[in-house]
Design a protein around this motif. Structure first.
Motif, mmCIF file in Angstrom:
data_model
loop_
_atom_site.group_PDB
_atom_site.id
_atom_site.type_symbol
_atom_site.label_atom_id
_atom_site.label_comp_id
_atom_site.label_asym_id
_atom_site.label_seq_id
_atom_site.Cartn_x
_atom_site.Cartn_y
_atom_site.Cartn_z
ATOM 1 N N THR A 17 0.682 -43.406 42.764
ATOM 2 C CA THR A 17 1.761 -44.295 43.210
ATOM 3 C C THR A 17 2.232 -44.035 44.637
ATOM 4 O O THR A 17 3.110 -44.746 45.130
ATOM 5 N N VAL A 18 1.679 -43.042 45.309
ATOM 6 C CA VAL A 18 2.198 -42.650 46.628
ATOM 7 C C VAL A 18 2.168 -43.814 47.614
ATOM 8 O O VAL A 18 3.176 -44.109 48.270
ATOM 9 N N ASP A 19 1.044 -44.510 47.726
ATOM 10 C CA ASP A 19 0.944 -45.621 48.674
ATOM 11 C C ASP A 19 1.920 -46.743 48.326
ATOM 12 O O ASP A 19 2.559 -47.329 49.210
ATOM 13 N N ALA A 20 2.046 -47.039 47.036
ATOM 14 C CA ALA A 20 2.968 -48.083 46.595
ATOM 15 C C ALA A 20 4.405 -47.704 46.923
ATOM 16 O O ALA A 20 5.200 -48.547 47.375
ATOM 17 N N LEU A 21 4.763 -46.441 46.715
ATOM 18 C CA LEU A 21 6.125 -45.985 46.979
ATOM 19 C C LEU A 21 6.438 -45.998 48.476
ATOM 20 O O LEU A 21 7.552 -46.349 48.878
ATOM 21 N N VAL A 22 5.462 -45.645 49.308
ATOM 22 C CA VAL A 22 5.654 -45.698 50.759
ATOM 23 C C VAL A 22 5.866 -47.145 51.203
ATOM 24 O O VAL A 22 6.748 -47.438 52.027
ATOM 25 N N CYS A 23 5.084 -48.062 50.647
ATOM 26 C CA CYS A 23 5.210 -49.482 50.967
ATOM 27 C C CYS A 23 6.597 -49.996 50.592
ATOM 28 O O CYS A 23 7.255 -50.688 51.381
ATOM 29 N N ILE A 24 7.067 -49.642 49.408
ATOM 30 C CA ILE A 24 8.395 -50.060 48.953
ATOM 31 C C ILE A 24 9.473 -49.456 49.850
ATOM 32 O O ILE A 24 10.426 -50.141 50.257
ATOM 33 N N ALA A 25 9.331 -48.162 50.167
ATOM 34 C CA ALA A 25 10.311 -47.488 51.023
ATOM 35 C C ALA A 25 10.406 -48.166 52.387
ATOM 36 O O ALA A 25 11.505 -48.344 52.934
ATOM 37 N N ASN A 26 9.280 -48.554 52.926
ATOM 38 C CA ASN A 26 9.279 -49.227 54.231
ATOM 39 C C ASN A 26 9.941 -50.597 54.156
ATOM 40 O O ASN A 26 10.643 -51.012 55.084
ATOM 41 N N VAL A 30 15.314 -51.191 56.462
ATOM 42 C CA VAL A 30 16.418 -51.846 57.171
ATOM 43 C C VAL A 30 17.679 -51.874 56.309
ATOM 44 O O VAL A 30 18.780 -51.564 56.755
ATOM 45 N N GLN A 31 17.502 -52.228 55.032
ATOM 46 C CA GLN A 31 18.635 -52.321 54.108
ATOM 47 C C GLN A 31 19.380 -50.998 53.959
ATOM 48 O O GLN A 31 20.611 -50.963 53.861
ATOM 49 N N PHE A 32 18.623 -49.875 53.967
ATOM 50 C CA PHE A 32 19.250 -48.577 53.718
ATOM 51 C C PHE A 32 19.412 -47.722 54.977
ATOM 52 O O PHE A 32 19.881 -46.591 54.906
ATOM 53 N N LEU A 67 19.202 -46.135 46.576
ATOM 54 C CA LEU A 67 17.829 -46.303 47.042
ATOM 55 C C LEU A 67 16.844 -46.002 45.923
ATOM 56 O O LEU A 67 15.894 -46.761 45.693
ATOM 57 N N VAL A 68 17.074 -44.904 45.203
ATOM 58 C CA VAL A 68 16.187 -44.516 44.096
ATOM 59 C C VAL A 68 16.142 -45.617 43.042
ATOM 60 O O VAL A 68 15.070 -45.981 42.545
ATOM 61 N N LYS A 69 17.308 -46.161 42.708
ATOM 62 C CA LYS A 69 17.382 -47.238 41.711
ATOM 63 C C LYS A 69 16.612 -48.470 42.176
ATOM 64 O O LYS A 69 15.877 -49.101 41.406
ATOM 65 N N LYS A 70 16.740 -48.791 43.449
ATOM 66 C CA LYS A 70 16.055 -49.961 44.016
ATOM 67 C C LYS A 70 14.542 -49.753 44.036
ATOM 68 O O LYS A 70 13.773 -50.668 43.716
ATOM 69 N N VAL A 71 14.115 -48.558 44.391
ATOM 70 C CA VAL A 71 12.678 -48.249 44.432
ATOM 71 C C VAL A 71 12.064 -48.393 43.045
ATOM 72 O O VAL A 71 10.986 -48.968 42.884
ATOM 73 N N LYS A 72 12.734 -47.892 42.029
ATOM 74 C CA LYS A 72 12.236 -48.004 40.655
ATOM 75 C C LYS A 72 12.090 -49.464 40.252
ATOM 76 O O LYS A 72 11.096 -49.851 39.614
ATOM 77 N N ALA A 73 13.086 -50.270 40.616
ATOM 78 C CA ALA A 73 13.052 -51.689 40.271
ATOM 79 C C ALA A 73 11.894 -52.398 40.974
ATOM 80 O O ALA A 73 11.204 -53.222 40.371
ATOM 81 N N GLU A 74 11.681 -52.066 42.246
ATOM 82 C CA GLU A 74 10.586 -52.681 43.012
ATOM 83 C C GLU A 74 9.222 -52.238 42.460
ATOM 84 O O GLU A 74 8.268 -53.006 42.430
ATOM 85 N N LEU A 75 9.139 -50.978 42.027
ATOM 86 C CA LEU A 75 7.874 -50.448 41.521
ATOM 87 C C LEU A 75 7.468 -51.124 40.216
ATOM 88 O O LEU A 75 6.274 -51.246 39.918
#
Length: 212
Positions: A17-26, A30-32, A67-75
């Motif tokens: 999931t590393v690449d997917a998580l980096v993509c989501i984080a990027n 701006v939002q965070f 941020l963690v909550k948002k990342v989980k939702a996006e994933l």
């Protein structure tokens, strides 16, 4: 003989999931209020602890839970496309066949983990999945699992890909196997002195046998 319990981290250890998580984080940068991660920066971040990464990013610590909550939702939307780390399926099946009890402790959501395991036909291998929001470590979750399931410290090993996995396991007084195929680099993991440091999933079998 007491059954041994092998507890796994999820992201970067079982799931690629590393690449997917980096993509989501990027996408959320701006939002965070932090700068997107470049390929060069990712190489740098792999050598840092969780605390160092947060300091480096400049993000407010008060925003981290959101941020963690948002990342989980996006994933969640990416789960059907995600695959296990190459070789981990075979290692998990072999450990299961040899009679080890397998579990997962993760800061990802239980829903995401359960769906991933189901999609990839790995769900039957795990006896339990425990999820919790953790920024700097998983010691509390590990201790809760040990207590709730009445597990003896000497029967448990944790497998993870981050420095915080090593720190949490040591604080919980259980053995830890650090793996280099996930997020943190070999160098960063080695500095934390895990009980074992491995580079391929197939090495899990021999390392766990030493545990016996």
């Amino acid at each position: 003989m007491t059954q041994k319990v092998i507890i796994f981290d999820f992201d970067g250890t079982i799931a690629d999931t590393v690449d997917a998580l980096v993509c989501i984080a990027n996408n959320l940068a701006v939002q965070f209020g932090y700068i997107p991660i470049t390929a060069n920066e990712l190489a740098l971040l792999r050598n840092l602890t969780a605390r160092e990464i947060i300091s480096y990013s400049g993000i407010s610590i008060f925003k981290i839970p959101f941020l963690v909550k948002k990342v989980k939702a996006e994933l969640k939307d990416k789960i059907p496309c995600l695959k296990p780390i190459t070789g981990i399926r075979e290692a998990l099946i072999e450990l299961n066949n040899q009679g080890y009890r397998l579990g997962i402790i993760t800061s990802n959501s239980q829903e995401n983990v359960t769906e991933f395991l189901k999609v990839n036909n790995l769900d039957y291998l795990f006896d339990f999945i425990e999820s919790g929001v953790t920024i700097f470590g998983k010691t509390t979750i590990i201790n809760n699992v040990l207590r709730q399931k009445n597990l003896k410290l000497q029967t448990v090993m944790y497998v993870g890909d981050e420095t915080r996995d090593i720190e949490a396991s040591k604080k919980a007084n259980i053995k830890v196997i650090a793996v280099t195929w996930g997020f943190n680099s070999h160098e960063a993991l080695a500095k934390k002195h895990p009980d074992f440091l491995i580079h391929q999933p197939r090495e899990l079998i021999d390392v766990v046998k030493e545990f016996d």
